[in-house]
Design an enzyme around this catalytic site. Structure first.
Site, PDB file in Angstrom:
ATOM      1  N   ASP A  22       0.668  -1.083   0.126  1.00  0.00           N
ATOM      2  CA  ASP A  22      -0.086  -0.051   0.075  1.00  0.00           C
ATOM      3  C   ASP A  22       0.987   1.404   0.045  1.00  0.00           C
ATOM      4  OD1 ASP A  22      -2.296  -1.823   0.232  1.00  0.00           O
ATOM      5  OD2 ASP A  22      -2.014  -1.622   2.379  1.00  0.00           O
ATOM      6  N   GLU A 179     -11.273   0.471  -4.102  1.00  0.00           N
ATOM      7  CA  GLU A 179     -10.302   0.967  -2.616  1.00  0.00           C
ATOM      8  C   GLU A 179      -9.031   1.714  -3.143  1.00  0.00           C
ATOM      9  OE1 GLU A 179      -9.758  -3.017  -0.799  1.00  0.00           O
ATOM     10  OE2 GLU A 179      -8.357  -3.243  -2.369  1.00  0.00           O
TER      11      GLU A 179
END
Ligand code: 6LW
Length: 504
Positions: A22, A179
């Site tokens: 991420d 997302e």
């Protein structure tokens, strides 16, 4: 692209290997900064610096004191801290992140120096969801966009929100898990970059644009602009990306990907890693170039880079920022003050699957590597472990009288080898390498050998295990392997710990 550089491992993707998922990146002048998720580990949110986007040095951890991050006993693996966004605005660094565990939610911290200290967290109880992003418009309004994909306007100084969250976009038709949104003003448009398809083999990156940060957004006709789904590319699960522009005007994407190994379905053991890909613009849309394992030379001189020394002698009072512990690291249980030049771990729980085990490790960052440590177990029992989560680990531990190798895979815990201790202190070791040939469709990704070093320096392997059981495809979740030291009983002293990549 020169051959010399192709062969140069220093120009390799992943640019931040090992469990560093991420990625979120920003640039200030000539300096880039990047933050990653950290889940159940403390300190949380590793922070890296680079001058060339290729070589990254960890300069700290954003959440590095208990007033910023408390992960109570019982926070499971893959709980904890998810998916930060790092931005620079108005003379300071802003990091917004989600704590998914008890007492969690979205929170915001700031710093003038990204190496720290970062502020105590500002809770954002009215910002729903995960994967929060921050973007400021021309009027100074701050927009927080989150997975789903939704958006709410916030005051980043007080945490106040304005109006209910609004739904913005849910990505391509039928794609699951829209997302990891990031919102940017680039040229005449606002761009909304998202991940979709889930963080597994279907992962991808899509983008939409509009004339305002609030939309409406028009999807890019070429979506997904990046995915490796259904390909035989050695880097899979590519997604969860962030964009950054270099001082020379070129654009780059930092993204997560995995390197599955072995037969079918392929097992990845290092977690989700951070990769770099070039970006060009065509008709106002970003086009993502190849995610190459050997990077072409960037169009600017590579910055000098100091790699971390393989051996940590524990001679500095503070631990290097790459050391991570499970949930917390109280000084009573982990200190370099007790025996000078040694790391002392004092047990409070028992074995590695117990929620309050004392463990200090570092991410396994190479497909082949070796870790060794000189341990004095005269007053306790503990040793070295390679850990995927609390139910998937291999360990070699010593007491004053014996050395044992144990493995836990799901509900099964097995003693694999034991032998008497001949002299104290002793060197324990874990070696990870390629599986033995010949290979077939069921060959695992790697093998893990655990053993002891004899007084003459030779390494005696006590057990060798298929590495697949310490992979995400077996264990599930979002993390990767961490190799480190633990105390199961009493007090353990470690004189040094050494981690070295090996030829694959
Ligand atoms: C993260 C989500 C994701 O919140 O995985 O790959 C989740 N993307 O955006 C955990 O890292």
């Amino acid at each position: 692209m020169s051959h010399q550089h192709r062969a140069d491992d220093a120009l390799a993707n992943p640019v931040i290997p090992g469990f560093h998922p991420d990625p979120s990146v920003c640039r200030v002048g000539d300096d880039y900064y990047l933050a990653c998720s950290s889940f159940e580990y403390f300190p949380g949110v590793p922070l890296f610096h680079s001058r060339d986007l290729v070589h990254w040095t960890q300069i700290g951890n954003v959440l590095d004191r208990p007033s910023q991050l408390r992960l109570p006993v019982g926070v499971p693996s893959s709980g904890g801290i998810y998916a930060p966004t790092l931005r620079h605005h108005d003379g300071r660094f802003w990091l917004i992140v989600t704590k998914v565990s008890e007492g969690g939610g979205n929170l915001l911290v700031t710093a003038t120096d990204p190496a720290g200290p970062w502020s105590d967290p500002l809770p954002l109880p009215d910002v729903p969801g995960i994967d929060p992003d921050l973007a400021w418009d021309e009027d100074g309004a701050c927009w927080c966009t989150f997975a789903g994909v939704g958006q709410i306007r916030i005051d980043p100084y007080t945490g106040e929100t304005y109006g209910p969250p609004r739904r913005l976009w849910s990505g391509g038709p039928g794609a699951k898990a829209p997302e990891a949104p990031h919102l940017y003003r680039i040229g005449d448009h606002w761009y909304l970059l998202i991940a979709e398809g889930g963080t597994e083999r279907g992962h991808g990156v899509s983008i939409a644009r509009g004339s305002a940060p609030t939309g409406p957004f028009e999807p890019c006709p070429a979506n997904p602009i990046l995915t490796h789904r259904g390909t035989d590319h050695p880097v899979q699960n590519t997604g969860h990306a962030d964009l950054v522009q270099a001082p020379d005007g070129s654009w780059w994407m930092l993204l997560l990907g995995v390197r599955p190994g072995g037969g079918t379905p392929g097992w990845h053991v290092l977690g989700r890693e951070t990769f770099l890909a070039p970006v060009t613009w065509v008709d106002g849309w970003p086009v993502v170039g190849e995610v190459e394992l050997h990077l072409p030379t960037p169009p600017w001189p590579l910055a000098p880079h100091r790699a971390e020394a393989p051996r940590d002698d524990f001679d500095l009072g503070e631990l290097r920022p790459s050391w991570i512990s499970l949930r917390d690291r109280p000084a009573e249980h982990c200190t370099t003050e007790e025996r000078s030049g040694w790391l002392t771990l004092r047990a409070r729980g028992g074995s590695l699957d117990e929620p309050d085990v004392v463990f200090v490790g570092r991410r396994q960052q190479h497909l082949a590597c070796r870790a060794r440590a000189l341990v004095d177990p005269a007053e306790g029992r503990g040793g070295l472990a390679v850990r995927l989560d609390e139910q998937h680990y291999y360990e070699i531990e010593a007491s004053a009288t014996e050395v044992r190798v144990l493995a836990r895979v799901g509900p099964l815990r097995t003693l694999l080898a034991e032998r008497p201790v001949s002299a104290l202190p002793l060197v324990l070791g874990i070696a990870v390498g390629a599986p033995p040939a010949p290979h077939d469709a069921r060959t695992g990704p790697d093998v893990v050998s655990l053993g002891v070093e004899e007084p003459d320096g030779t390494f005696t392997v006590l057990a060798t295990l298929d590495g697949r059981y310490l992979s995400t495809e077996v264990a599930g979740g979002f993390t990767g392997r961490v190799i480190g030291m633990y105390a199961a009983e009493g007090t353990l002293h470690f004189d040094w710990f050494e981690y070295e990549p090996q030829a694959p």
